[in-house]
Design a protein around this motif. Sequence first.
Motif, PDB file in Angstrom:
ATOM      1  N   LYS A 242      27.224 -17.000  27.526  1.00 13.89           N
ATOM      2  CA  LYS A 242      28.118 -16.762  28.663  1.00 13.89           C
ATOM      3  C   LYS A 242      29.381 -17.568  28.421  1.00 13.89           C
TER       4      LYS A 242
ATOM      5  N   GLU B 270      31.331  -8.517  45.051  1.00 10.75           N
ATOM      6  CA  GLU B 270      30.038  -7.996  44.622  1.00 10.75           C
ATOM      7  C   GLU B 270      29.247  -7.483  45.813  1.00 10.75           C
TER       8      GLU B 270
ATOM      9  N   ARG C 257      30.810 -15.606  38.798  1.00  9.44           N
ATOM     10  CA  ARG C 257      30.199 -15.020  37.596  1.00  9.44           C
ATOM     11  C   ARG C 257      30.932 -15.560  36.375  1.00  9.44           C
TER      12      ARG C 257
ATOM     13  N   HIS D 113      29.909  -8.105  34.375  1.00  8.89           N
ATOM     14  CA  HIS D 113      29.529  -8.335  35.766  1.00  8.89           C
ATOM     15  C   HIS D 113      28.237  -7.596  36.108  1.00  8.89           C
TER      16      HIS D 113
ATOM     17  N   GLN E  92      25.170  -9.107  34.354  1.00  5.66           N
ATOM     18  CA  GLN E  92      24.714 -10.341  35.004  1.00  5.66           C
ATOM     19  C   GLN E  92      23.956 -10.032  36.290  1.00  5.66           C
ATOM     20  N   HIS E  93      24.500  -9.115  37.073  1.00  4.74           N
ATOM     21  CA  HIS E  93      23.876  -8.754  38.349  1.00  4.74           C
ATOM     22  C   HIS E  93      22.463  -8.205  38.135  1.00  4.74           C
TER      23      HIS E  93
ATOM     24  N   PHE F 213      22.493 -11.406  44.356  1.00  4.31           N
ATOM     25  CA  PHE F 213      23.810 -12.042  44.311  1.00  4.31           C
ATOM     26  C   PHE F 213      24.030 -13.041  45.442  1.00  4.31           C
TER      27      PHE F 213
ATOM     28  N   HIS G  69      23.966 -16.820  44.959  1.00  3.10           N
ATOM     29  CA  HIS G  69      25.135 -17.526  44.430  1.00  3.10           C
ATOM     30  C   HIS G  69      26.117 -17.928  45.533  1.00  3.10           C
TER      31      HIS G  69
END
Length: 183
Positions: free
Chosen positions: A78, A86, A100, A126, A129-130, A140, A143
């Motif tokens: 990353k 999001e 992110r 994105h 990652q989600h 999400f 976060h």
Amino acid sequence: MARDIVIWPHKVLTTSTQPVTDFGPALEKLLEEMAEAMAEAKGIGIAANQVGEPLRVAIVGREDGTSFEIVNPQMLSKQGDTKLEEGCLSVPDVWEKCPRVERVKVRYQDKKGEWHELEAEGRLAHVLQHEIDHLDGHVFVDHLSSLKRGLILERMRKLQKSMARRKEEAPASGRDDKGSKRS
């Protein structure tokens, strides 16, 4: 037939998924049902646990409108920080800025079991990652600040109760409860 999308904080969404070991017809059928649910909800990605299957498989949407499957993905690297708007099919009608990273490198299998590596940035990074977060038992909202998370949790619990009431009130005609589908 598309499967219903599970609403957070359902336990299947907060538990790590299991690796896929069978790359046969059952996986193919699951992927078809996931793709149908994603299309019906107008989503850009979906993880198996979002349709109630605790397996490490997801569909990831590209910016051009196409998508591809990732099975047993591993995040290799990353880089960079960003904050992006999001949303989530399992947390309907909620959009928040979420921290992110800008670029990722992912190793994954396709639906036939072949291994691939992919470097991505922007929207594709994105979405990767989600969806991988989902497979690790996170949504999400994990976060976000505890205050925002608490407010969203309250809304989702009310939605779950409302959906359960609709299912109980639905006539026993064998028709699907279309109200349980969310975007």
